[in-house]
Design a protein around this motif. Structure first.
Motif, PDB file in Angstrom:
ATOM      1  N   VAL A 200      16.665 -29.254  18.826  1.00  0.00           N
ATOM      2  CA  VAL A 200      16.487 -29.670  17.430  1.00  0.00           C
ATOM      3  C   VAL A 200      15.002 -29.943  17.214  1.00  0.00           C
ATOM      4  O   VAL A 200      14.388 -30.691  17.978  1.00  0.00           O
ATOM      5  N   ILE A 201      14.432 -29.335  16.181  1.00  0.00           N
ATOM      6  CA  ILE A 201      13.005 -29.498  15.892  1.00  0.00           C
ATOM      7  C   ILE A 201      12.848 -30.088  14.501  1.00  0.00           C
ATOM      8  O   ILE A 201      13.498 -29.647  13.544  1.00  0.00           O
ATOM      9  N   VAL A 202      12.001 -31.090  14.404  1.00  0.00           N
ATOM     10  CA  VAL A 202      11.780 -31.801  13.148  1.00  0.00           C
ATOM     11  C   VAL A 202      10.324 -31.628  12.717  1.00  0.00           C
ATOM     12  O   VAL A 202       9.414 -31.726  13.543  1.00  0.00           O
ATOM     13  N   TYR A 203      10.130 -31.367  11.441  1.00  0.00           N
ATOM     14  CA  TYR A 203       8.787 -31.336  10.859  1.00  0.00           C
ATOM     15  C   TYR A 203       8.725 -32.233   9.636  1.00  0.00           C
ATOM     16  O   TYR A 203       9.670 -32.269   8.837  1.00  0.00           O
ATOM     17  N   SER A 204       7.610 -32.924   9.490  1.00  0.00           N
ATOM     18  CA  SER A 204       7.220 -33.433   8.185  1.00  0.00           C
ATOM     19  C   SER A 204       6.471 -32.291   7.527  1.00  0.00           C
ATOM     20  O   SER A 204       5.327 -32.002   7.882  1.00  0.00           O
ATOM     21  N   THR A 205       7.106 -31.629   6.582  1.00  0.00           N
ATOM     22  CA  THR A 205       6.455 -30.485   5.925  1.00  0.00           C
ATOM     23  C   THR A 205       5.426 -30.949   4.902  1.00  0.00           C
ATOM     24  O   THR A 205       4.717 -30.131   4.309  1.00  0.00           O
ATOM     25  N   ARG A 214       0.262 -32.520  -2.046  1.00  0.00           N
ATOM     26  CA  ARG A 214       1.009 -32.494  -3.291  1.00  0.00           C
ATOM     27  C   ARG A 214       2.312 -33.277  -3.263  1.00  0.00           C
ATOM     28  O   ARG A 214       2.627 -34.012  -4.199  1.00  0.00           O
ATOM     29  N   CYS A 215       3.114 -33.093  -2.219  1.00  0.00           N
ATOM     30  CA  CYS A 215       4.420 -33.750  -2.248  1.00  0.00           C
ATOM     31  C   CYS A 215       4.991 -33.916  -0.847  1.00  0.00           C
ATOM     32  O   CYS A 215       4.496 -33.339   0.118  1.00  0.00           O
ATOM     33  N   LEU A 216       6.060 -34.719  -0.770  1.00  0.00           N
ATOM     34  CA  LEU A 216       6.718 -35.017   0.491  1.00  0.00           C
ATOM     35  C   LEU A 216       7.800 -33.993   0.799  1.00  0.00           C
ATOM     36  O   LEU A 216       8.401 -33.410  -0.108  1.00  0.00           O
ATOM     37  N   GLY A 217       8.064 -33.810   2.085  1.00  0.00           N
ATOM     38  CA  GLY A 217       9.156 -32.941   2.500  1.00  0.00           C
ATOM     39  C   GLY A 217       9.347 -32.992   4.000  1.00  0.00           C
ATOM     40  O   GLY A 217       8.459 -33.436   4.740  1.00  0.00           O
ATOM     41  N   VAL A 249       7.295 -25.964  -3.950  1.00  0.00           N
ATOM     42  CA  VAL A 249       5.919 -26.218  -3.519  1.00  0.00           C
ATOM     43  C   VAL A 249       5.748 -25.832  -2.048  1.00  0.00           C
ATOM     44  O   VAL A 249       4.756 -25.208  -1.656  1.00  0.00           O
ATOM     45  N   MET A 250       6.730 -26.193  -1.217  1.00  0.00           N
ATOM     46  CA  MET A 250       6.664 -25.872   0.212  1.00  0.00           C
ATOM     47  C   MET A 250       6.708 -24.363   0.447  1.00  0.00           C
ATOM     48  O   MET A 250       6.031 -23.838   1.343  1.00  0.00           O
ATOM     49  N   LEU A 251       7.505 -23.648  -0.326  1.00  0.00           N
ATOM     50  CA  LEU A 251       7.543 -22.186  -0.213  1.00  0.00           C
ATOM     51  C   LEU A 251       6.172 -21.591  -0.482  1.00  0.00           C
ATOM     52  O   LEU A 251       5.722 -20.667   0.216  1.00  0.00           O
ATOM     53  N   LYS A 252       5.492 -22.119  -1.500  1.00  0.00           N
ATOM     54  CA  LYS A 252       4.138 -21.628  -1.803  1.00  0.00           C
ATOM     55  C   LYS A 252       3.174 -21.983  -0.667  1.00  0.00           C
ATOM     56  O   LYS A 252       2.291 -21.196  -0.309  1.00  0.00           O
ATOM     57  N   GLY A 337      -3.042 -32.868   8.372  1.00  0.00           N
ATOM     58  CA  GLY A 337      -2.628 -31.488   8.180  1.00  0.00           C
ATOM     59  C   GLY A 337      -2.981 -30.932   6.816  1.00  0.00           C
ATOM     60  O   GLY A 337      -2.394 -29.943   6.361  1.00  0.00           O
ATOM     61  N   ASP A 338      -3.949 -31.525   6.145  1.00  0.00           N
ATOM     62  CA  ASP A 338      -4.311 -31.146   4.779  1.00  0.00           C
ATOM     63  C   ASP A 338      -5.464 -30.158   4.779  1.00  0.00           C
ATOM     64  O   ASP A 338      -6.224 -30.065   5.748  1.00  0.00           O
ATOM     65  N   ALA A 339      -5.604 -29.414   3.680  1.00  0.00           N
ATOM     66  CA  ALA A 339      -6.744 -28.513   3.513  1.00  0.00           C
ATOM     67  C   ALA A 339      -8.058 -29.284   3.482  1.00  0.00           C
ATOM     68  O   ALA A 339      -9.113 -28.742   3.815  1.00  0.00           O
TER      69      ALA A 339
END
Length: 392
Positions: A200-205, A214-217, A249-252, A337-339
Motif C-alpha cells: 500500500v502506497i500513500v501520497y500527499s498529492t 493550490r489545493c489539498l489532496g 487540479v491534480m490531473l492538471k 514539493g512546490d514549484a
C-alpha cells in the motif's frame, strides 16, 4: 498499443471524454447522480459497474480519472483519492486494523503520522512498536504473529533517511504483514515501490503532484482487491474522499509532474554541490551526494537524490533563523514539493509537537533547515543560498 511510458500516462492516462469530446478533462461538480428508473437505482446500490456512480463521497468521474492516472504512474492496480495526505495515511492504516492487531513503524515520521500511530490507533486497541527504520535487524526483532502492517516514510521528513523497501518488505511478508509506505519525499516520478515489495502506497498529492500551492489532496494505492474491498468501504463511510475540483487540479498537475520533479532534483543537486563543506554548516544532508550514508541504496531504490535537502547550521536556532530571513528567492512556509523553493524550520513548525527528546532522537536539531527545491534557475538558487549563509 504496447505498454505506455510514464510520460505518456501522465498526460493521457485514465482520460474519459463526455459527448462533447473536450480536450481538457471535465470537472463533474455534482454530489449525486440521477437514475433512469427505480430498478436502476436498486441495481446500482447492490453493485456499481464501470462508469456508474451513486454519490460523490463514493466516487465521481473526475476523481476516478485521477485515481486511474495515479495508479498507472505508480504501477498499482487501483487507487482511492482522499481529501488530504493525512486523510490518506489515516485511511490506509485505520481501514485495515482492529483491536489486538500489531503495527511496526519507523520512528522517524512526520508529526501528524506519529499522532495517528501513538494516539488514534492505540486508542482503539492497536499496539504499535517503533524501530530505527534503517536497521533491518530491529524490524526483524519487532515482528510478531499478530503483526498486520508495517509503516514508514520511504525517505524521512526532514532528515532524509532512506529505508530499504525491499529489505523491510521481505521481513514483513515473512509474518504476513502488509507494507504501507508514505512515499511523498521519494515522489511517484522516481518510485519503484510496488516492484520493491510495497503493498500500500500513500501520497500527499498536495506536494509534488499539484506542486503549485493550490489545493489539498491524497491517494492510497494498491491492489484492486485491497483498495475496493478494504479501503473504499472505510473511506466512503467516514467521508475522507477527494473533491472533484481538487481532483481536476491534480490531473492538471500530473501532466507536468515529471518535468517539475526532474528540474527540482537538478536544482537540489546543484545546491548540494555548491554548499558541501561550507564553513557555516555542521552538516549538509542530500541523498544524491556520495557522502550520504545511504547513497548506494538511494541510487538503487530511486535512481536520483530527489527534490529535498537539509542544512544543519552550526549555531542552532539563531543561525537557522538568520539564514531563513536572509533568503531572497526561497520562501518560508511549511509545505514542500512546490514549484517555488520553500524553506522550513521543522523544530519550531512541522515537528514542533514532538518533545525535545524525540526531536533529538530523530536528529531534528534547532539548527536544521529543510529546503524544498523549486523549479527556479539552479544558479539563482545557489547564489541565494550562498548569500544567505554569508549573512549568518
Amino acid at each position: 498499443m504496447t505498454k505506455r511510458g510514464k510520460g505518456t500516462n501522465l498526460v493521457h492516462g485514465g482520460s474519459k471524454r463526455s459527448q462533447w469530446n473536450e480536450v481538457s478533462e471535465a470537472i463533474f461538480l455534482t454530489q449525486g447522480f440521477v437514475y433512469e428508473n427505480a430498478e436502476q437505482a436498486e441495481a446500482r446500490f447492490l453493485e456499481t459497474g464501470p462508469d456508474e456512480y451513486i454519490y460523490a463521497r463514493y466516487g465521481n468521474p473526475t476523481v476516478a480519472m485521477f485515481e486511474e492516472r495515479m495508479a498507472l504512474l505508480e504501477g498499482a492496480e487501483d487507487g482511492f483519492a482522499c481529501a488530504s495526505g493525512m486523510a490518506a495515511v489515516n485511511g490506509a492504516l485505520t481501514s485495515m486494523l482492529k483491536s489486538g492487531d500489531h503495527v511496526v513503524s519507523a520512528k522517524a515520521l512526520f508529526g501528524s503520522c506519529l499522532y495517528i500511530l501513538e494516539e488514534v490507533l492505540t486508542r482503539y486497541g492497536v499496539e504499535v512498536t517503533f524501530v530505527d527504520g534503517a536497521n533491518l535487524d530491529e524490524w526483524r526483532a519487532a515482528m510478531r504473529p499478530e503483526t498486520k502492517a508495517v509503516f514508514f516514510e520511504s525517505m524521512s521528513n526532514p532528515t532524509l533517511e532512506v529505508i530499504d523497501i525491499a529489505g523491510v518488505s521481505e521481513i514483513a511478508h515473512s509474518v504476513g504483514a502488509k507494507v504501507v509506505i508514505d512515499n511523498v519525499f521519494s515522489t511517484p516520478v522516481y518510485s519503484k515501490a510496488i516492484e520493491q515489495g510495497a503493498d500500500v502506497i500513500v501520497y500527499s498529492t498536495t506536494k509534488h503532484v499539484d506542486g503549485q500551492g493550490r489545493c489539498l489532496g491524497g491517494v492510497i494505492l494498491g491492489t484492486k482487491e485491497h483498495i475496493r474491498g478494504v479501503v473504499e468501504p472505510y473511506m466512503k463511510h467516514t467521508g475522507g474522499s477527494l473533491s472533484p475540483f481538487n481532483a481536476w487540479v491534480m490531473l492538471k498537475g500530473l501532466e507536468t509532474v515529471a518535468l517539475r520533479v526532474r528540474a527540482q532534483t537538478e536544482g537540489a543537486l546543484a545546491i548540494a554541490k555548491a554548499t558541501q563543506g561550507h564553513a557555516k554548516l555542521l552538516r549538509l544532508i542530500y541523498p544524491g551526494l556520495e557522502d550520504h550514508p545511504q547513497h548506494e541504496l538511494v541510487m538503487r531504490q530511486l535512481g536520483a537524490g530527489g527534490t529535498m535537502l537539509s542544512f544543519v547550521l552550526k549555531d542552532g536556532k539563531e543561525a537557522a533563523f538568520r539564514f531563513l530571513n536572509a533568503l531572497e528567492i526561497a520562501i518560508i512556509s511549511n509545505n514542500l514539493g512546490d514549484a517555488k523553493s520553500i524553506v522550513t524550520h521543522p523544530a519550531t513548525t512541522t515537528h514542533q509537537r514532538l518533545s525535545d527528546a524525540q526531536r533529538s532522537e530523530l536528529g531534528i536539531s534547532d539548527g536544521l533547515v529543510r529546503f524544498s527545491v523549486g523549479i527556479e534557475d539552479p544558479q539563482d538558487l545557489v547564489n541565494d543560498v550562498l548569500q544567505a549563509l554569508d549573512a549568518v
